[in-house]
Design an enzyme around this catalytic site. Structure first.
Site, PDB file in Angstrom:
ATOM      1  N   PHE A  55     -61.063  73.953  29.114  1.00 51.43           N
ATOM      2  CA  PHE A  55     -62.359  73.580  28.538  1.00 51.43           C
ATOM      3  C   PHE A  55     -62.596  74.194  27.170  1.00 51.43           C
ATOM      4  CE2 PHE A  55     -63.085  76.860  31.834  1.00 51.43           C
ATOM      5  CZ  PHE A  55     -63.540  77.913  31.048  1.00 51.43           C
ATOM      6  N   GLY A  76     -62.433  72.068  23.774  1.00 49.82           N
ATOM      7  CA  GLY A  76     -63.535  71.272  23.249  1.00 49.82           C
ATOM      8  C   GLY A  76     -64.887  71.959  23.292  1.00 49.82           C
ATOM      9  N   HIS A  77     -64.960  73.188  23.806  1.00 51.20           N
ATOM     10  CA  HIS A  77     -66.257  73.861  23.983  1.00 51.20           C
ATOM     11  C   HIS A  77     -66.175  75.312  23.548  1.00 51.20           C
ATOM     12  CE1 HIS A  77     -69.939  75.239  26.101  1.00 51.20           C
ATOM     13  NE2 HIS A  77     -70.280  73.975  26.060  1.00 51.20           N
ATOM     14  N   PHE A  78     -66.200  75.676  22.444  1.00 51.98           N
ATOM     15  CA  PHE A  78     -66.111  74.932  21.181  1.00 51.98           C
ATOM     16  C   PHE A  78     -64.876  75.463  20.467  1.00 51.98           C
ATOM     17  CE2 PHE A  78     -70.547  75.327  22.417  1.00 51.98           C
ATOM     18  CZ  PHE A  78     -70.941  74.013  22.449  1.00 51.98           C
ATOM     19  N   VAL A  98     -66.874  79.135  24.138  1.00 56.59           N
ATOM     20  CA  VAL A  98     -67.889  79.617  25.075  1.00 56.59           C
ATOM     21  C   VAL A  98     -67.664  78.885  26.399  1.00 56.59           C
ATOM     22  CG1 VAL A  98     -70.365  79.707  25.578  1.00 56.59           C
ATOM     23  CG2 VAL A  98     -69.571  80.022  23.231  1.00 56.59           C
TER      24      VAL A  98
END
Length: 146
Positions: free
Chosen positions: A45, A48-50, A55
């Site tokens: 994850f 893409g986050h971020f 985070v």
């Protein structure tokens, strides 16, 4: 108290959605559990986050707390998913985020059973990093036969 192999017996989740790495405390008298999720920069994850400021998504912190609560529920019933029962996360109340969870953090997951009506279970949950609360919620799970 529970290593990843035993955790896999009590949770149907698998990579990349198995969010409990270890259980160190399971207290049947207090109806509570303490578990851990080691947050690595290699988590999918974070792509893409971020990308420039990774985070851990809040929904995954909630899911990790729900998975810890699910283990507690199974242990309280002396049951496993292989027996034909699953716990579905169906809601949360009193949800609060207090600080971000970053790569390298160790997420401490605590859940305490607070009540049950038929097949609906409620747990008071919180997640901590370095002893500081990062998230808290009342988690509701539904027990369902497969």
């Amino acid at each position: 108290m529970m290593d990843i192999n035993e955790i896999r017996e009590y949770l149907p989740h698998r990579y990349p959605f198995l969010l409990v790495d270890r259980v160190t405390d399971l207290d049947f008298e207090a109806q509570s559990i303490r578990a851990y999720k080691n947050v690595s920069i290699n988590e999918p994850f974070f792509n893409g986050h971020f990308p420039e400021h990774p985070v851990m998504p809040g929904v995954l912190i909630i899911e990790a707390m729900a998975q810890a609560a699910g283990i507690l529920g199974f242990k309280m019933l002396d049951a496993k998913p292989a027996d034909g029962t699953l716990y579905y996360f169906v809601g949360s109340d009193k949800l609060r985020f207090r600080q971000p969870v970053l790569p390298g953090d160790q997420l401490v997951l605590e859940a305490k059973f607070i009540g049950r009506k038929k097949t609906i279970w409620k747990f008071e949950c919180r997640a901590l990093v370095d002893g500081k609360p990062v998230c808290s919620a009342e988690i509701t799970c539904a027990e369902r036969e497969l």
